[in-house]
Scaffold this motif. Structure first.
Motif, PDB file in Angstrom:
ATOM      1  N   SER A 269       0.834  -1.206   0.000  1.00  0.00           N
ATOM      2  CA  SER A 269       0.000   0.000   0.000  1.00  0.00           C
ATOM      3  C   SER A 269       0.867   1.254   0.000  1.00  0.00           C
ATOM      4  O   SER A 269       1.767   1.394   0.824  1.00  0.00           O
ATOM      5  CB  SER A 269      -0.910   0.012   1.227  1.00  0.00           C
ATOM      6  N   PRO A 270       0.624   2.192  -0.924  1.00  0.00           N
ATOM      7  CA  PRO A 270       1.368   3.453  -0.911  1.00  0.00           C
ATOM      8  C   PRO A 270       1.091   4.244   0.360  1.00  0.00           C
ATOM      9  O   PRO A 270       0.092   4.018   1.056  1.00  0.00           O
ATOM     10  CB  PRO A 270       0.854   4.187  -2.155  1.00  0.00           C
ATOM     11  N   LEU A 271       1.973   5.174   0.654  1.00  0.00           N
ATOM     12  CA  LEU A 271       1.829   6.041   1.816  1.00  0.00           C
ATOM     13  C   LEU A 271       1.523   7.455   1.338  1.00  0.00           C
ATOM     14  O   LEU A 271       2.270   8.029   0.543  1.00  0.00           O
ATOM     15  CB  LEU A 271       3.106   6.052   2.662  1.00  0.00           C
ATOM     16  N   LEU A 272       0.403   8.000   1.818  1.00  0.00           N
ATOM     17  CA  LEU A 272       0.015   9.375   1.513  1.00  0.00           C
ATOM     18  C   LEU A 272       0.499  10.276   2.634  1.00  0.00           C
ATOM     19  O   LEU A 272       0.261  10.012   3.810  1.00  0.00           O
ATOM     20  CB  LEU A 272      -1.502   9.477   1.355  1.00  0.00           C
ATOM     21  N   ILE A 273       1.191  11.349   2.250  1.00  0.00           N
ATOM     22  CA  ILE A 273       1.697  12.333   3.211  1.00  0.00           C
ATOM     23  C   ILE A 273       0.977  13.640   2.927  1.00  0.00           C
ATOM     24  O   ILE A 273       1.396  14.426   2.066  1.00  0.00           O
ATOM     25  CB  ILE A 273       3.217  12.515   3.084  1.00  0.00           C
ATOM     26  N   PRO A 274      -0.140  13.902   3.606  1.00  0.00           N
ATOM     27  CA  PRO A 274      -0.891  15.136   3.343  1.00  0.00           C
ATOM     28  C   PRO A 274      -0.078  16.366   3.731  1.00  0.00           C
ATOM     29  O   PRO A 274       0.816  16.312   4.581  1.00  0.00           O
ATOM     30  CB  PRO A 274      -2.141  14.988   4.221  1.00  0.00           C
ATOM     31  N   ALA A 275      -0.397  17.485   3.098  1.00  0.00           N
ATOM     32  CA  ALA A 275       0.274  18.738   3.433  1.00  0.00           C
ATOM     33  C   ALA A 275      -0.012  19.150   4.864  1.00  0.00           C
ATOM     34  O   ALA A 275       0.785  19.862   5.487  1.00  0.00           O
ATOM     35  CB  ALA A 275      -0.166  19.839   2.464  1.00  0.00           C
ATOM     36  N   SER A 276      -1.157  18.693   5.417  1.00  0.00           N
ATOM     37  CA  SER A 276      -1.511  19.037   6.798  1.00  0.00           C
ATOM     38  C   SER A 276      -0.741  18.223   7.819  1.00  0.00           C
ATOM     39  O   SER A 276      -0.814  18.508   9.011  1.00  0.00           O
ATOM     40  CB  SER A 276      -3.018  18.835   7.001  1.00  0.00           C
ATOM     41  N   GLY A 277      -0.005  17.195   7.394  1.00  0.00           N
ATOM     42  CA  GLY A 277       0.795  16.399   8.310  1.00  0.00           C
ATOM     43  C   GLY A 277       0.267  14.988   8.450  1.00  0.00           C
ATOM     44  O   GLY A 277      -0.883  14.677   8.139  1.00  0.00           O
ATOM     45  N   GLY A 278       1.113  14.081   8.964  1.00  0.00           N
ATOM     46  CA  GLY A 278       0.735  12.698   9.166  1.00  0.00           C
ATOM     47  C   GLY A 278       1.131  11.826   7.987  1.00  0.00           C
ATOM     48  O   GLY A 278       1.519  12.305   6.919  1.00  0.00           O
ATOM     49  N   VAL A 279       1.040  10.534   8.199  1.00  0.00           N
ATOM     50  CA  VAL A 279       1.330   9.542   7.169  1.00  0.00           C
ATOM     51  C   VAL A 279       0.152   8.589   7.099  1.00  0.00           C
ATOM     52  O   VAL A 279      -0.271   8.035   8.116  1.00  0.00           O
ATOM     53  CB  VAL A 279       2.626   8.770   7.475  1.00  0.00           C
ATOM     54  N   PRO A 415     -10.810  20.870   2.664  1.00  0.00           N
ATOM     55  CA  PRO A 415     -10.231  21.361   1.429  1.00  0.00           C
ATOM     56  C   PRO A 415      -9.100  20.503   0.914  1.00  0.00           C
ATOM     57  O   PRO A 415      -8.784  20.537  -0.256  1.00  0.00           O
ATOM     58  CB  PRO A 415      -9.721  22.763   1.818  1.00  0.00           C
ATOM     59  N   GLU A 416      -8.484  19.697   1.766  1.00  0.00           N
ATOM     60  CA  GLU A 416      -7.408  18.831   1.317  1.00  0.00           C
ATOM     61  C   GLU A 416      -7.893  17.427   1.029  1.00  0.00           C
ATOM     62  O   GLU A 416      -7.118  16.523   0.816  1.00  0.00           O
ATOM     63  CB  GLU A 416      -6.294  18.768   2.386  1.00  0.00           C
TER      64      GLU A 416
END
Length: 458
Positions: A269-279, A415-416
């Motif tokens: 599974s890919p890892l999403l790193i949102p601009a708001s933080g977290g993985v 919004p994200e």
């Protein structure tokens, strides 16, 4: 020019003579000096000289002279045949001089010199064979580099709206390429990429990886539908793979601004790193079999729609990363380590993660490992959608009931693309078994709200 007159009164044109270069002040060409210094067997000469000095000061007869054969033997591993012969000649001269000085038996001196001659000739032959093998290895390495650039083409730092960073490490110490594969191509349908892992290692895995990448590059440019791209790869592998071969892969597309399309075929599974933080670990709502094994299941893969806005990052990797073990047999915690190094620089993130991965396994990986990180750049103008490029209708994800203008579900994500509970809303689409009026491409769309942890993933 000078003129001279012979005895008959004729004039002769004489060229100016160059002054002969003699004496200690004569200039020596730098290239010749550097070649001489590079080919000089310094260590073997020092060893031979040291043995001769020990024999002189020890005064123990011809006891130390047989050790002079160590000089040409050592020169065979570091120098060419000329260097070996030079060291052998030096050892023979010193041995003969010391033997005569010690006034030992003539047959002993002859035995020592014969041994020196035999070792020198054998060492010169070994040096010539070693040089030949090194030239063959250099040619093989050049071919491997050409194969690497042909199969795993270098990816620029910026492709379309994305900043990209890549790290690849082959399990074989001398290999430049292995069974892991990746490619990223800009197409009329948006930027598309694939990250995959071929079952097995060695040249058979490289051949399959080259096949997958070749089909992907052609299909990604020709097919407007991402599932059609996966279908072409599947059909090609079904014709060319063995019964036990398969390829796990994640195929990603960027059809329009604000979202990604993703098809996961049995891959990590890919890892999403949102601009708001977290993985965030992006799990598939309906797992699909690896490429090459669809005939065993008979169920098509699922297309996932992932919100992806400015500043978001997506990390794709192969199982050689998450299955890397340390001395205590502990797996490498990729999501946890990525969370430590999250920044706005993809290159910095992958450099830190790759260094920690090598430190985790003790410096050498036991499986091929590939890391590819995408970051959506903040651009002033919106990215053209696939419909603007082709002049066709807006993708189905944007026209589904309850979807927003960017194809996001209309149930209230922020919004994200993330709601207040730290989840990611994903729209999944799969092909129906029945044909439709569009030539057999009827879509059944369903919305799945998959709650992914916003902390470290798997």
């Amino acid at each position: 020019m000078r003129q001279a007159r012979d005895h008959g009164g004729n004039h002769w044109l004489l060229r100016p003579l160059r002054k002969p270069v003699t004496g200690f002040g004569a200039p020596v060409p730098r290239r010749a000096a550097s070649q001489l210094a590079a080919g000089m067997p310094v260590v073997p000469v020092l060893i031979v000289s040291g043995i001769a000095l020990v024999d002189v000061f020890a005064g123990s007869g011809m006891f130390w002279l047989p050790l002079l054969a160590a000089g040409p033997a050592l020169a065979a591993s570091t120098n060419g045949p000329r260097g070996v012969l030079f060291v052998g000649l030096l050892a023979a001269v010193l041995g003969a001089t010391l033997g005569v000085r010690e006034a030992g038996p003539g047959h002993e001196l002859a035995a020592v010199l014969s041994a020196l001659l035999a070792v020198t000739l054998a060492s010169a032959l070994a040096s010539a064979l070693r040089g030949r093998r090194e030239r063959v290895l250099a040619a093989v390495r050049s071919v491997a580099e050409a194969a690497q650039h042909a199969v795993l083409k270098p990816i620029p730092e910026t492709v379309g709206p994305f900043r990209v960073a890549v790290r690849y490490s082959a399990a074989a110490a001398e290999a430049r390429i292995g069974g892991d594969l990746y490619a990223l191509v800009p197409t009329p349908h948006g930027v598309r990429l694939i990250v995959g892992d071929v079952r097995g290692k060695g040249l058979p895995a490289v051949e399959i990886a080259a096949l997958v990448l070749g089909v992907f590059r052609e299909a990604a440019y020709d097919e407007p539908d991402l599932l059609a791209v996966v279908g072409r790869i599947e059909r090609s592998l079904a014709r060319n793979l063995g019964p036990d071969d398969f390829v796990t892969a994640v195929v990603v597309g960027h059809p329009c601004a604000g979202q990604l399309e993703m098809v996961n075929c049995g891959h990590a599974s890919p890892l999403l790193i949102p601009a708001s933080g977290g993985v965030v670990a992006v799990e598939a709502s309906r797992p699909a079999p690896p490429l090459g094994l669809r005939a065993l299941v008979g169920e098509p893969p699922c297309l996932e729609i992932l919100p992806f806005s400015d500043g978001d990052q997506l990390l794709l990797y192969t199982d050689g990363v998450i299955e890397a073990r340390d001395r205590d047999r502990e797996f490498y915690p990729l999501a946890e380590r990525v969370a430590r190094h999250v920044s706005g620089e993809p290159e910095h993130i992958l450099s830190a993660v790759h260094d920690e991965l090598l430190a985790h396994v003790g410096g050498r990986l036991h499986d091929d490992a590939a890391l590819l990180l995408l970051q959506m750049q903040a651009v002033g103008e919106p990215v053209p959608s696939a419909s603007e490029v082709q002049g066709t209708a807006v993708p189905e994800s944007a026209s589904e009931p309850g979807a927003g203008p960017e194809g996001e579900p209309g149930s209230g994500p922020g919004p994200e693309g993330h709601d207040g509970r730290g989840t990611v809303s994903v729209v999944s689409r799969s092909r129906s078994a029945t044909g439709g009026p569009d030539g057999g491409r009827r879509w059944s769309a369903q919305r799945t709200d998959a709650a992914f942890s916003s902390g470290p993933g798997r």
